[in-house]
Write a protein that holds these residues in place. Structure first.
Motif, PDB file in Angstrom:
ATOM      1  N   PRO A  11       0.794  -1.232   0.004  1.00 17.46           N
ATOM      2  CA  PRO A  11       0.199  -0.199  -0.019  1.00 17.46           C
ATOM      3  C   PRO A  11       0.848   1.199  -0.226  1.00 17.46           C
ATOM      4  N   ARG A  12       0.637   2.202  -0.519  1.00 19.89           N
ATOM      5  CA  ARG A  12       1.152   3.460  -0.616  1.00 19.89           C
ATOM      6  C   ARG A  12       0.435   4.699   0.123  1.00 19.89           C
ATOM      7  N   VAL A  13       0.854   5.327   0.823  1.00 22.68           N
ATOM      8  CA  VAL A  13       0.325   6.337   1.612  1.00 22.68           C
ATOM      9  C   VAL A  13       0.446   7.796   1.255  1.00 22.68           C
ATOM     10  N   HIS A  14       1.211   7.998   0.321  1.00 24.54           N
ATOM     11  CA  HIS A  14       1.229   9.543  -0.172  1.00 24.54           C
ATOM     12  C   HIS A  14       0.047  10.381  -0.158  1.00 24.54           C
ATOM     13  N   GLY A  15      -0.028  11.368   0.673  1.00 24.85           N
ATOM     14  CA  GLY A  15      -1.278  12.154   0.464  1.00 24.85           C
ATOM     15  C   GLY A  15      -2.526  11.811   1.186  1.00 24.85           C
ATOM     16  N   LEU A  16      -2.422  10.706   1.950  1.00 26.38           N
ATOM     17  CA  LEU A  16      -3.511  10.226   2.784  1.00 26.38           C
ATOM     18  C   LEU A  16      -4.013  11.294   3.792  1.00 26.38           C
ATOM     19  N   LEU A  17      -3.044  12.017   4.155  1.00 28.02           N
ATOM     20  CA  LEU A  17      -3.428  12.928   5.311  1.00 28.02           C
ATOM     21  C   LEU A  17      -3.012  14.520   4.716  1.00 28.02           C
ATOM     22  N   ALA A  18      -3.352  14.854   3.581  1.00 23.42           N
ATOM     23  CA  ALA A  18      -2.994  16.113   2.889  1.00 23.42           C
ATOM     24  C   ALA A  18      -3.808  17.146   3.840  1.00 23.42           C
ATOM     25  N   ALA A  19      -4.896  16.697   4.135  1.00 23.16           N
ATOM     26  CA  ALA A  19      -5.701  17.871   4.869  1.00 23.16           C
ATOM     27  C   ALA A  19      -5.598  17.648   6.505  1.00 23.16           C
ATOM     28  N   GLY A  20      -4.686  16.882   6.853  1.00 24.44           N
ATOM     29  CA  GLY A  20      -4.029  16.781   8.224  1.00 24.44           C
ATOM     30  C   GLY A  20      -4.770  15.621   8.926  1.00 24.44           C
ATOM     31  N   ALA A  21      -4.189  15.255   9.913  1.00 24.95           N
ATOM     32  CA  ALA A  21      -4.775  14.142  10.953  1.00 24.95           C
ATOM     33  C   ALA A  21      -5.589  14.874  11.905  1.00 24.95           C
ATOM     34  N   ARG A  22      -6.640  14.318  12.458  1.00 27.19           N
ATOM     35  CA  ARG A  22      -7.529  14.950  13.310  1.00 27.19           C
ATOM     36  C   ARG A  22      -6.644  14.616  14.547  1.00 27.19           C
TER      37      ARG A  22
END
Length: 174
Positions: A11-22
């Motif tokens: 799995p690739r994670v690039h940009g998964l949290l572009a809007a940030g983590a809660r």
């Protein structure tokens, strides 16, 4: 890569949290990790790494990464798992981690850590990880409760140390 007859790719994670983590999800993850044992040889270097990441001190990040590389027991030492977590956090946020990437891809890295761990580190440099880490990263931005248990169950200590690295990398960029 093929596993049996089924093609598989990490799995690739690039940009998964572009809007940030809660923030509430990060707090949940921190509570889940708190109290779990950390290899004593990694405690001080992890503190140094956290501070260097917060201060955006590239040279200190690189020194801390060099100290953590290969530190701890097992095929994937705790220090390496922590570094994987930081690299994955950077990819999930869409920000680079050049100091850590340089250390884990340096020619002498092969002599400093087991080959299995080095392979996982180099996958993390590309933003690739175990499915449990990708799932947890997706959950950090989701409106539903976080379930860190699948990641924390990976290996003897690897999942917990990956989570520590994720927290360090994500907290530094808040």
């Amino acid at each position: 890569m093929r596993v049996g007859t089924t093609p598989w790719s990490a799995p690739r994670v690039h940009g998964l949290l572009a809007a940030g983590a809660r923030a509430d999800r990060l707090a949940e993850l921190a509570r889940a990790v708190r109290g779990r044992p950390l290899d004593p040889a990694c405690a001080a270097p992890l503190r140094v790494l956290r501070r260097a990441l917060r201060e955006n001190d590239d040279e200190a990040v690189r020194r801390a990464a060099r100290t953590l590389l290969g530190r701890g027991p097992g095929l994937t030492p705790s220090g390496d798992d922590i570094l994987c977590g930081v690299l994955l956090a950077a990819h999930a946020l869409g920000t680079p981690a050049p100091g850590i990437a340089a250390e884990v891809t340096a020619p002498d890295a092969v002599a400093r850590t087991p080959l299995v761990s080095l392979a996982l580190l180099r996958h993390a440099v590309r933003g690739e990880c175990v499915p449990q880490a990708a799932s947890l990263l997706r959950g950090l931005a989701a409106p539903y409760p976080l379930d860190p248990d699948p990641l924390l169950a990976v290996g003897h200590h690897s999942g917990t140390d990956l989570a520590r690295g994720l927290l360090a990398g994500l907290a530094a960029r808040r």
